[in-house]
Structure formats: C-alpha cells, structure tokens
Design a protein around this motif. Structure first.
Motif, PDB file in Angstrom:
ATOM      1  N   ASN A   1      43.694 -18.891-122.394  1.00  0.00           N
ATOM      2  CA  ASN A   1      44.658 -19.991-122.338  1.00  0.00           C
ATOM      3  C   ASN A   1      44.357 -21.100-123.360  1.00  0.00           C
ATOM      4  O   ASN A   1      45.048 -22.119-123.379  1.00  0.00           O
ATOM      5  N   SER A   2      43.338 -20.934-124.168  1.00  0.00           N
ATOM      6  CA  SER A   2      43.066 -21.904-125.245  1.00  0.00           C
ATOM      7  C   SER A   2      44.227 -21.903-126.229  1.00  0.00           C
ATOM      8  O   SER A   2      44.889 -20.871-126.438  1.00  0.00           O
ATOM      9  N   ARG A   3      44.467 -23.065-126.835  1.00  0.00           N
ATOM     10  CA  ARG A   3      45.635 -23.181-127.716  1.00  0.00           C
ATOM     11  C   ARG A   3      45.258 -23.817-129.047  1.00  0.00           C
ATOM     12  O   ARG A   3      44.343 -24.642-129.123  1.00  0.00           O
TER      13      ARG A   3
ATOM     14  N   MET B   1      38.632 -22.682-120.520  1.00  0.00           N
ATOM     15  CA  MET B   1      37.829 -21.642-119.871  1.00  0.00           C
ATOM     16  C   MET B   1      38.295 -21.560-118.420  1.00  0.00           C
ATOM     17  O   MET B   1      38.109 -22.507-117.653  1.00  0.00           O
ATOM     18  N   THR B   2      38.950 -20.488-118.067  1.00  0.00           N
ATOM     19  CA  THR B   2      39.545 -20.328-116.748  1.00  0.00           C
ATOM     20  C   THR B   2      38.824 -19.228-115.974  1.00  0.00           C
ATOM     21  O   THR B   2      38.650 -18.109-116.496  1.00  0.00           O
ATOM     22  N   GLY B   3      38.437 -19.528-114.739  1.00  0.00           N
ATOM     23  CA  GLY B   3      37.863 -18.526-113.844  1.00  0.00           C
ATOM     24  C   GLY B   3      38.642 -18.490-112.534  1.00  0.00           C
ATOM     25  O   GLY B   3      39.012 -19.541-112.008  1.00  0.00           O
ATOM     26  N   PHE B   4      38.915 -17.320-112.012  1.00  0.00           N
ATOM     27  CA  PHE B   4      39.705 -17.233-110.790  1.00  0.00           C
ATOM     28  C   PHE B   4      39.330 -15.950-110.035  1.00  0.00           C
ATOM     29  O   PHE B   4      38.764 -15.001-110.589  1.00  0.00           O
ATOM     30  N   PHE B   5      39.718 -15.942-108.748  1.00  0.00           N
ATOM     31  CA  PHE B   5      39.523 -14.788-107.863  1.00  0.00           C
ATOM     32  C   PHE B   5      40.842 -14.468-107.177  1.00  0.00           C
ATOM     33  O   PHE B   5      41.543 -15.369-106.705  1.00  0.00           O
ATOM     34  N   ARG B   6      41.203 -13.194-107.128  1.00  0.00           N
ATOM     35  CA  ARG B   6      42.411 -12.741-106.447  1.00  0.00           C
ATOM     36  C   ARG B   6      42.031 -11.666-105.427  1.00  0.00           C
ATOM     37  O   ARG B   6      41.198 -10.785-105.697  1.00  0.00           O
TER      38      ARG B   6
END
Length: 304
Positions: free
Chosen positions: A204-206, A165-170
């Motif tokens: 991005n889970s695999r 579980m990926t969270g990001f800000f750009r």
C-alpha cells in the motif's frame, strides 16, 4: 713776538665765523636723525579684545563638538551591546554556541587642550552594521522554508508519497491486502472456509508527482499516483516479495476563468467529495480504513 701774536689773533677772528656756521649746520643735520630714530621705535602693542573673544568662542565650539562625538560613541557602544545580547538569545534558542560578534573596539576620545588639533573620528560602518546583519541572518535561517518542490521552467513539481507497512489477520483466506467482500467463503465451504491467513506487506506504499503551472490566464494542474497492488504472476513470490506497480491516478486539470476541464484517470463523480467536485485525493471522502477496498457500501471507482 708781537707780530706773531697779532697774526694768530687775526686768524682766530677769521676762523670763528666759519666754525660757528659749521656748528649750526651740524646741529640742523643731527636733529632729523634723532627724530627719525625716535619715530622708528615701534609703539607698545595693546591687547585686542575682539581677537581673544573669537579664539575663546572657537575653543568652546571645539569642546562642544568633542562632547557630541563622545556621546555618539557611547550610544553606539550601547547599541552594539544590545545587539550582542539579542544574538546570544537567538543562538540559545537555536541551540548553537554563542559567539562574539567581530566588532572593532571603540575607545573614548582623549582630553583636548588648547594646542591639540581636533580630529573628527567617523563611526565605523562595519562595526555598526555587523550586529544587525548577524541578527537578520539568524532570523532568515530560522524562517527559511524547506525545499518541498523543484521547478522546470515555469512549472512547479511536488514529489509525494508515503511508506506503508500493513499487517493483518483473517479468519478466512482471501489472498490479498484488499478485501473482496463477495468472495468470503462460508464456514461449510471446505477447505477455503476453514483456512485463516496472516499477512505483512508494504504494497500500500505510494509514490506520485504533482505539477502546477500557469500559461497566460490558464491554470494547469497535473497529478500522478501509483501503488504496488498491481497484477502479480503466480510465481512472483517464489524467490522474493516482488509486488508490481499499479497506476492509481493520472490526470490533467485545465482552468480558465469559470471554465474547467479534467482529463485522464481519476475518481468518478460518484465518489463522495469533501470540497465541491475536486479531483485531488485530499478533496475526496473514501473513509480512513486500512483496507485498500475501503468501506463496505461506499460507492467509488477510479477509471479513465
């Protein structure tokens, strides 16, 4: 009268020899009977020292046998007690409730007298083997490996993967979890250079599968890995987050002696390796960045 007396005297004289003969014969016949009756009387029994000593020796042997059996029972009771203490200690380590082992009670042998028959009481194999078996069972339960693979024939299959579980800000919108470093807009490029973005995704889970088998002297390894960063149509997120599956790795490695051949889609030989020229992800070095395009300046590719 004189005639009668003379006749009586003559008869007595004639009969006296006969009476004397009869008396002698009777005496001779009575003597052997007396001797016979005397010989018929049994002699008075005399004690036999050898028989008494043999009985005493046998009794002593029986007493020593009983003492040995009693000592053996005591040693078995002590061994059972020690095994019970070990079981309770193991159960306390495992967090289980201590339970009493099922063992038959052992009673002491009663006192034996001269007239009591000796009975040999063998040790119960179930009672003596109960405690060691329970200890071995608990140790096996503690050391038993978890089933991390399954087999089909001679091949072993290892499922693999993880949930991410990926969270990001750009500050500049790029439109995906992977950073395309060449497409970052300048601040004077409007409106793209002034639009920021916040994302939270599980792309991005695999999931994957690794297999291994031996065919004679050959060693064969197969590897399959996929994530959810595939191509998505523009309307894919209209009603749900419908991320598509993407093939990352799919290859087979064949080894026999010093000969090795790899075929399929894998990391290129330009990708830095941690160990030799291995193809497994754990043998490669592509940084620990969360970004799916990894590190700027890192040379890598995945292709067939």
């Amino acid at each position: 009268m004189r005639v009668f007396a003379a006749v009586l005297l003559g008869m007595s004289l004639v009969a006296s020899p006969l009476l004397a003969r009869n008396a002698g014969g009777t005496g001779k016949e009575d003597t052997p009977a007396a001797v016979t009756s005397a010989s018929a009387v049994p002699d008075k029994p005399t004690p036999v020292k050898s028989e008494a000593s043999a009985i005493e020796s046998e009794m002593q042997d029986l007493r020593s046998l009983v003492e040995e059996q009693r000592a053996e029972l005591e040693s078995q009771r002590a061994a059972l007690k020690a095994q019970q203490l070990k079981m309770e200690a193991l159960e306390e380590k495992l967090g289980a409730t201590p339970s009493e082992p099922a063992a038959a009670p052992v009673t002491a042998a009663p006192a034996i007298s001269a007239g009591t028959p000796i009975l040999t009481v063998p040790a119960s194999p179930a009672a003596s083997a109960a405690a060691p078996t329970a200890v071995m069972t608990s140790q096996q339960a503690e050391e038993k490996p978890s089933p991390l693979y399954f087999k089909i024939g001679a091949a072993e299959f290892y499922p693999l993967g993880f949930m991410d579980m990926t969270g990001f800000f750009r500050t500049t919108q790029l439109g995906g979890i992977g950073t395309n470093f060449g497409s970052i807009a300048f601040n004077n490029s409007l409106p793209a250079g002034r639009i920021s973005e916040v994302r939270f995704t599980a792309q991005n889970s695999r999931i994957g599968l690794r297999t291994h088998a031996k065919f004679g002297a050959a060693d064969v390894t197969g590897y399959l890995e996929a994530d959810f960063l595939g191509f998505l149509a523009p309307n894919g997120n209209d009603t749900s987050n419908s991320d598509s599956l993407r093939l990352r790795l799919y290859w087979v490695d064949y080894k026999m002696g010093k000969f090795e051949m790899l075929g399929g889609q894998s990391w290129s030989f330009l990708t830095p390796n941690r160990t030799g020229l291995g193809a497994l992800p754990g043998e490669l070095f592509y940084s620990q960045d969360v970004d799916t395009n990894y590190q700027l300046g890192l040379t890598w590719t995945r292709q067939a």
